[in-house]
Design a protein around this motif. Structure first.
Motif, PDB file in Angstrom:
ATOM      1  N   LYS A  75       0.830  -1.195   0.000  1.00 46.22           N
ATOM      2  CA  LYS A  75       0.000   0.000   0.000  1.00 46.22           C
ATOM      3  C   LYS A  75       0.871   1.254   0.000  1.00 46.22           C
ATOM      4  O   LYS A  75       1.935   1.296   0.610  1.00 46.22           O
ATOM      5  N   LEU A  76       0.364   2.282  -0.673  1.00 46.84           N
ATOM      6  CA  LEU A  76       1.052   3.564  -0.725  1.00 46.84           C
ATOM      7  C   LEU A  76       0.528   4.456   0.398  1.00 46.84           C
ATOM      8  O   LEU A  76      -0.616   4.913   0.371  1.00 46.84           O
ATOM      9  N   GLY A  77       1.378   4.658   1.384  1.00 48.52           N
ATOM     10  CA  GLY A  77       1.035   5.550   2.484  1.00 48.52           C
ATOM     11  C   GLY A  77       2.010   6.707   2.529  1.00 48.52           C
ATOM     12  O   GLY A  77       2.879   6.858   1.669  1.00 48.52           O
ATOM     13  N   VAL A  78       1.873   7.523   3.552  1.00 48.80           N
ATOM     14  CA  VAL A  78       2.785   8.634   3.768  1.00 48.80           C
ATOM     15  C   VAL A  78       2.688   9.007   5.241  1.00 48.80           C
ATOM     16  O   VAL A  78       1.629   8.839   5.862  1.00 48.80           O
ATOM     17  N   GLU A  79       3.787   9.470   5.833  1.00 49.04           N
ATOM     18  CA  GLU A  79       3.771   9.989   7.195  1.00 49.04           C
ATOM     19  C   GLU A  79       4.082  11.479   7.126  1.00 49.04           C
ATOM     20  O   GLU A  79       5.172  11.878   6.719  1.00 49.04           O
ATOM     21  N   ILE A  80       3.112  12.278   7.517  1.00 46.82           N
ATOM     22  CA  ILE A  80       3.246  13.732   7.427  1.00 46.82           C
ATOM     23  C   ILE A  80       3.346  14.330   8.823  1.00 46.82           C
ATOM     24  O   ILE A  80       2.529  14.033   9.700  1.00 46.82           O
ATOM     25  N   ASP A  81       4.348  15.168   9.017  1.00 49.86           N
ATOM     26  CA  ASP A  81       4.479  15.906  10.278  1.00 49.86           C
ATOM     27  C   ASP A  81       3.383  16.952  10.364  1.00 49.86           C
ATOM     28  O   ASP A  81       3.210  17.755   9.441  1.00 49.86           O
ATOM     29  N   PHE A  82       2.667  16.938  11.485  1.00 48.93           N
ATOM     30  CA  PHE A  82       1.574  17.885  11.654  1.00 48.93           C
ATOM     31  C   PHE A  82       2.032  19.137  12.393  1.00 48.93           C
ATOM     32  O   PHE A  82       2.580  19.068  13.493  1.00 48.93           O
ATOM     33  N   PHE A  83       1.798  20.279  11.745  1.00 48.19           N
ATOM     34  CA  PHE A  83       1.959  21.588  12.366  1.00 48.19           C
ATOM     35  C   PHE A  83       0.627  22.303  12.163  1.00 48.19           C
ATOM     36  O   PHE A  83       0.155  22.408  11.021  1.00 48.19           O
ATOM     37  N   PRO A  84      -0.001  22.765  13.237  1.00 50.32           N
ATOM     38  CA  PRO A  84      -1.349  23.360  13.105  1.00 50.32           C
ATOM     39  C   PRO A  84      -1.442  24.467  12.064  1.00 50.32           C
ATOM     40  O   PRO A  84      -2.474  24.603  11.395  1.00 50.32           O
TER      41      PRO A  84
END
Length: 261
Positions: A75-84
């Motif tokens: 599966k193609l996923g991604v991990e994105i850093d969250f900044f409000p």
């Protein structure tokens, strides 16, 4: 059904191996399905050694070509850093690519990289309870953005073993409620077992509150090396079942399905 949805290849810069290396290792270990979630940071003030997000254009194309011939589901996923402050930037990025799932993670409290060994001294300078409150407040804002499918390493704030000397039950309960209200899934991430905290993310305490709020879960090793695919999943599954989880989630085209573990 056993999946590993938190895998990084050399395209994340801090990891080793290519997609094929991880597929080979996963098949050897009897894992049913794996997902790749390369790091993406859209907040340019961070100190993480990120690649410009445009790398995803060729990466996604190459991934889909490999997927056609893969002998196991990938599966193609991604991990994105969250900044409000980057919500719209993140939304625009996600819409450009055919992700199966999107992991949202909090690695920063303000400008402080909470999981960075080079910044560990910040824990000694701050009130730990206040640090936890700020971290989990950001996690709740991540949930409320409704941009993500999965919360990554839910309580990574404990990574170096710093914990408040009082109960944080109310913080964890409030966060579990936010996850439930915003229809999010939480990964049971085993990488904490090799960190100073020596504990799965999320903790047994936190996972119990998640179960009480019927928050669904999935599995992730946070592997940065092919040999680490599925690392300590026996311990993760034991913990999950002990708390009462009998099902895990898979994703395809950002649609969640439930499978028996």
């Amino acid at each position: 059904m056993i999946m590993d949805y938190h895998i990084h290849t050399k395209d994340s810069l801090d990891a080793k191996g290519n997609i094929e290396d991880y597929i080979k290792e996963a098949r050897k270990k009897g894992i049913d399905e794996i997902g790749f979630s390369e790091h993406v940071i859209l907040h340019y003030e961070s100190d993480y050694p990120y690649r410009p997000p445009e790398f995803m254009e060729t990466y996604a194309q190459d991934f889909l070509e490999i997927k056609k011939d893969s002998e196991m589901p990938i599966k193609l996923g991604v991990e994105i850093d969250f900044f409000p402050q980057d919500v719209e930037k993140i939304r625009d990025f996600i819409q450009k690519y055919p992700f199966d799932y999107v992991i949202g993670s909090v690695h920063y409290v303000g400008a402080w990289g909470i999981d960075s060994r080079s910044q560990i001294q910040e824990y000694m300078k701050r009130d730990i309870l206040q640090v936890y409150e700020e971290y989990f407040k950001t996690v709740r804002r991540l949930c409320q953005s409704r941009l993500f499918d999965i919360l990554g390493h839910a309580d990574i704030i404990k990574i170096f073993g710093f914990k408040p000397n009082c109960s944080i039950d109310n913080i964890l309960k409030e966060t579990a409620e936010a996850l439930a209200e915003n229809n999010m899934c939480v990964e049971v991430n085993t990488s904490g077992l090799i960190r100073p905290c020596a504990e799965i993310y999320p903790s047994k305490q936190f996972l119990t509150f998640l179960k009480q709020n019927e928050v669904p879960i999935t599995l992730g090793s946070d592997a940065h090396n092919p040999k680490d695919v599925g690392r300590h999943f026996d311990k993760a599954i034991k913990l999950m079942k002990e708390i009462g989880y009998k099902q895990v989630c898979t994703f395809e085209a950002r649609i969640r399905k439930v499978k028996v573990v």
